[in-house]
Write an enzyme that holds these catalytic residues in place. Structure first.
Site, PDB file in Angstrom:
ATOM      1  CE  LYS A   1       5.275   0.229 -12.828  1.00  0.00           C
ATOM      2  NZ  LYS A   1       5.944   0.420 -11.542  1.00  0.00           N
TER       3      LYS A   1
ATOM      4  N   GLY B   1       2.753  12.517   4.927  1.00  0.00           N
ATOM      5  CA  GLY B   1       2.247  11.173   4.622  1.00  0.00           C
ATOM      6  C   GLY B   1       2.805  10.153   5.591  1.00  0.00           C
TER       7      GLY B   1
ATOM      8  N   GLY C   1       1.941   6.789   5.764  1.00  0.00           N
ATOM      9  CA  GLY C   1       1.457   5.493   5.301  1.00  0.00           C
ATOM     10  C   GLY C   1       2.465   4.407   5.623  1.00  0.00           C
TER      11      GLY C   1
ATOM     12  CB  VAL D   1       7.223   4.539   3.081  1.00  0.00           C
ATOM     13  CG1 VAL D   1       8.673   4.981   3.199  1.00  0.00           C
ATOM     14  CG2 VAL D   1       7.087   3.463   2.016  1.00  0.00           C
TER      15      VAL D   1
HETATM   16  P1  NAD Z   1       0.624   4.640   1.409  1.00  0.00           P
HETATM   17  O1  NAD Z   1      -0.548   4.725   0.504  1.00  0.00           O
HETATM   18  O2  NAD Z   1       0.703   3.532   2.411  1.00  0.00           O
HETATM   19  O3  NAD Z   1       0.782   6.028   2.221  1.00  0.00           O
HETATM   20  C1  NAD Z   1       0.545   7.285   1.695  1.00  0.00           C
HETATM   21  C2  NAD Z   1       0.010   8.152   2.833  1.00  0.00           C
HETATM   22  O4  NAD Z   1      -0.083   9.504   2.360  1.00  0.00           O
HETATM   23  C3  NAD Z   1      -1.385   7.742   3.296  1.00  0.00           C
HETATM   24  O5  NAD Z   1      -1.411   7.617   4.713  1.00  0.00           O
HETATM   25  C4  NAD Z   1      -2.261   8.896   2.805  1.00  0.00           C
HETATM   26  O6  NAD Z   1      -3.382   9.133   3.669  1.00  0.00           O
HETATM   27  C5  NAD Z   1      -1.296  10.048   2.833  1.00  0.00           C
HETATM   28  N1  NAD Z   1      -1.659  11.172   1.967  1.00  0.00           N
HETATM   29  C6  NAD Z   1      -2.234  11.134   0.741  1.00  0.00           C
HETATM   30  N2  NAD Z   1      -2.411  12.368   0.270  1.00  0.00           N
HETATM   31  C7  NAD Z   1      -1.928  13.209   1.203  1.00  0.00           C
HETATM   32  C8  NAD Z   1      -1.811  14.619   1.283  1.00  0.00           C
HETATM   33  N3  NAD Z   1      -2.247  15.426   0.328  1.00  0.00           N
HETATM   34  N4  NAD Z   1      -1.237  15.149   2.403  1.00  0.00           N
HETATM   35  C9  NAD Z   1      -0.799  14.351   3.390  1.00  0.00           C
HETATM   36  N5  NAD Z   1      -0.889  13.005   3.359  1.00  0.00           N
HETATM   37  C10 NAD Z   1      -1.436  12.446   2.280  1.00  0.00           C
HETATM   38  O7  NAD Z   1       1.890   4.644   0.456  1.00  0.00           O
HETATM   39  P2  NAD Z   1       3.390   4.190   0.812  1.00  0.00           P
HETATM   40  O8  NAD Z   1       3.581   2.774   0.390  1.00  0.00           O
HETATM   41  O9  NAD Z   1       3.726   4.608   2.193  1.00  0.00           O
HETATM   42  O10 NAD Z   1       4.207   5.071  -0.239  1.00  0.00           O
HETATM   43  C11 NAD Z   1       4.376   6.458  -0.048  1.00  0.00           C
HETATM   44  C12 NAD Z   1       5.059   7.061  -1.278  1.00  0.00           C
HETATM   45  O11 NAD Z   1       6.325   6.434  -1.462  1.00  0.00           O
HETATM   46  C13 NAD Z   1       4.301   6.853  -2.590  1.00  0.00           C
HETATM   47  O12 NAD Z   1       4.534   7.959  -3.418  1.00  0.00           O
HETATM   48  C14 NAD Z   1       4.961   5.618  -3.185  1.00  0.00           C
HETATM   49  O13 NAD Z   1       4.853   5.618  -4.597  1.00  0.00           O
HETATM   50  C15 NAD Z   1       6.404   5.839  -2.759  1.00  0.00           C
HETATM   51  N6  NAD Z   1       7.191   4.599  -2.677  1.00  0.00           N
HETATM   52  C16 NAD Z   1       6.792   3.589  -1.864  1.00  0.00           C
HETATM   53  C17 NAD Z   1       7.565   2.424  -1.778  1.00  0.00           C
HETATM   54  C18 NAD Z   1       7.168   1.283  -0.862  1.00  0.00           C
HETATM   55  O14 NAD Z   1       8.009   0.393  -0.625  1.00  0.00           O
HETATM   56  N7  NAD Z   1       5.958   1.266  -0.335  1.00  0.00           N
HETATM   57  C19 NAD Z   1       8.739   2.312  -2.536  1.00  0.00           C
HETATM   58  C20 NAD Z   1       9.130   3.385  -3.344  1.00  0.00           C
HETATM   59  C21 NAD Z   1       8.337   4.529  -3.406  1.00  0.00           C
END
Ligand code: NAD
Length: 364
Positions: free
Chosen positions: A85, A179, A181, A183
């Site tokens: 990292k 959430g 977002g 994913v």
């Molecule tokens: P993102 O930022 O696009 O989505 C996160 C969502 O969670 C947002 O819509 C946000 O408004 C919502 N949120 C934040 N706090 C909240 C709460 N207290 N209650 C309800 N909703 C809440 O992120 P993402 O890329 O979708 O990733 C989501 C999670 O998965 C993260 O923890 C990330 O580290 C993990 N992750 C993502 C990937 C990837 O490919 N994007 C890969 C591995 C792990």
């Protein structure tokens, strides 16, 4: 992770680190640390995080913690990659510019491919493209990994359903998604297509409305604070880390936890609590590896074949089943079945040990 300010090498020995490199460039203001944890399986892969750390020691601690987690994640995903990292210290809004990113890219090039990097918190696709002007050791510039992460979580959920109910159909299964977002929303779409009933939450109302538009009556909104206690088959954390903690664990009313968020358990103790409550926990670094598998494929092949990649990501389910069997067949220190999170760690470490053992064979 233990890190004593006075004895960095002791911490490196204890945690199994190979190399920690500091990059500094006064001309661009670059202050960066790269931690290469373990390269038994191949070059270390890990994103570059830009964050306004309170101190350099805090940055060092964070980069070491994240690098070590990447070793387990890559090994657990069956990839021939190690864990690493990088962090760049500073507020991304203030420090990021072409010169700093290219300077950083040049330093990455000096590592000769021992470390490959990509996006993380504080970096965007555009930033990685700027680094790529100076180094070939970057990945994740062609595809957004999020839909692939979602697909892996979906495949993992099916494995959990097989394990708990003996049937992996999602028809009529109640899933609470925290959430929506990049994913979470993709995952919701896959679940809706398969006939699941969703209870969803997000602090951003637009995301919720979008999900309801897609799923109609199959989707119900729940207040963010209520998502832990809704009665459901699967609770799917897709927002934040640390959501399984002392205060939430008592509220849970589900049979399975399967979601994308990183570091869902506040501590290992919570993994043990879940196994005592007979809630099946799909360890996060195994179930959310679809995105990592995608960026690794992009790096190795220069492109991705979606059909081959999908099949590779579906193997997340097989790996989870192995881990569930391991956890049932082994006891922890208190004589209870081992938590699935501990079993996942063993599963990943065993692969590293076995491959290291095999590499002893001399090839003329
Ligand atoms: P993102 O930022 O696009 O989505 C996160 C969502 O969670 C947002 O819509 C946000 O408004 C919502 N949120 C934040 N706090 C909240 C709460 N207290 N209650 C309800 N909703 C809440 O992120 P993402 O890329 O979708 O990733 C989501 C999670 O998965 C993260 O923890 C990330 O580290 C993990 N992750 C993502 C990937 C990837 O490919 N994007 C890969 C591995 C792990």
């Amino acid at each position: 992770m233990q890190l004593q300010q006075s004895s960095l090498f002791e911490s490196m020995f204890g945690e199994g680190f190979e190399e920690i490199v500091f990059f500094s460039d006064p001309k661009t203001g670059l202050k960066s640390i790269v931690a290469i944890h373990d390269t038994t399986l191949g070059p270390a892969l890990g994103g570059t995080r830009i964050w306004n750390y309170r101190s350099e020691f805090e940055a060092l601690k964070d980069v070491m913690r994240l690098a070590k987690a990447m070793t387990l994640k890559a090994a657990g995903a069956g990839l021939n990659l190690g864990g690493g990292k990088a962090v760049i210290i500073g507020n991304p809004e203030e420090i990021k510019n072409e010169y700093l990113l290219r300077s950083y890219g040049r330093f990455i090039e000096t590592l000769g491919g021992r470390f490959i990097t990509g996006e993380d918190v504080g970096t965007t696709l555009e930033d990685i493209r700027a680094m790529a002007v100076e180094t070939k050791y970057v990945t994740g510039v062609m595809y957004d990994p999020s839909p692939f992460t979602a697909y892996g979580v979906y495949a993992g959920m099916k494995a959990c359903l097989r394990h708990v109910y003996g049937d992996d159909s999602l028809e009529g299964i109640h899933v609470a998604v925290q959430g929506l977002g990049k994913v979470g929303l993709e995952l919701a779409k896959l679940l809706i297509e398969d006939g699941a009933r969703l209870m969803v939450t997000d602090i951003d109302g637009r995301r919720v409305r979008e999900c309801i538009e897609i799923g109609g009556k199959c989707v119900e909104y729940v207040e963010p604070s209520r998502i832990y206690s809704v009665e459901c088959d699967i609770f799917s954390p897709c927002a934040l880390g640390g959501v399984i903690n002392d205060s939430t664990v008592k509220k849970l009313n589900c049979r399975i936890i399967a979601g994308a968020a990183n570091n869902q358990l506040e501590s290992e103790k919570h993994g043990e609590m879940l196994s005592r409550m007979e809630i099946l926990y799909a360890p996060d670094f195994i179930i959310n590896a679809g995105g990592l598998i995608t960026v690794a494929n992009e790096y190795m092949h220069g492109e991705i074949n979606p059909d081959i990649l999908k099949r590779e990501i579906e193997r997340v389910g097989e790996r989870l089943e192995k881990i569930f069997r391991m956890s049932e067949s082994m006891l922890d220190r208190s004589g209870m079945p081992m938590s699935t999170s501990k079993a996942a760690e063993m599963f990943a470490l065993q692969r590293i040990e076995r491959i290291a053992g095999m590499k002893r064979i001399y090839i003329p």
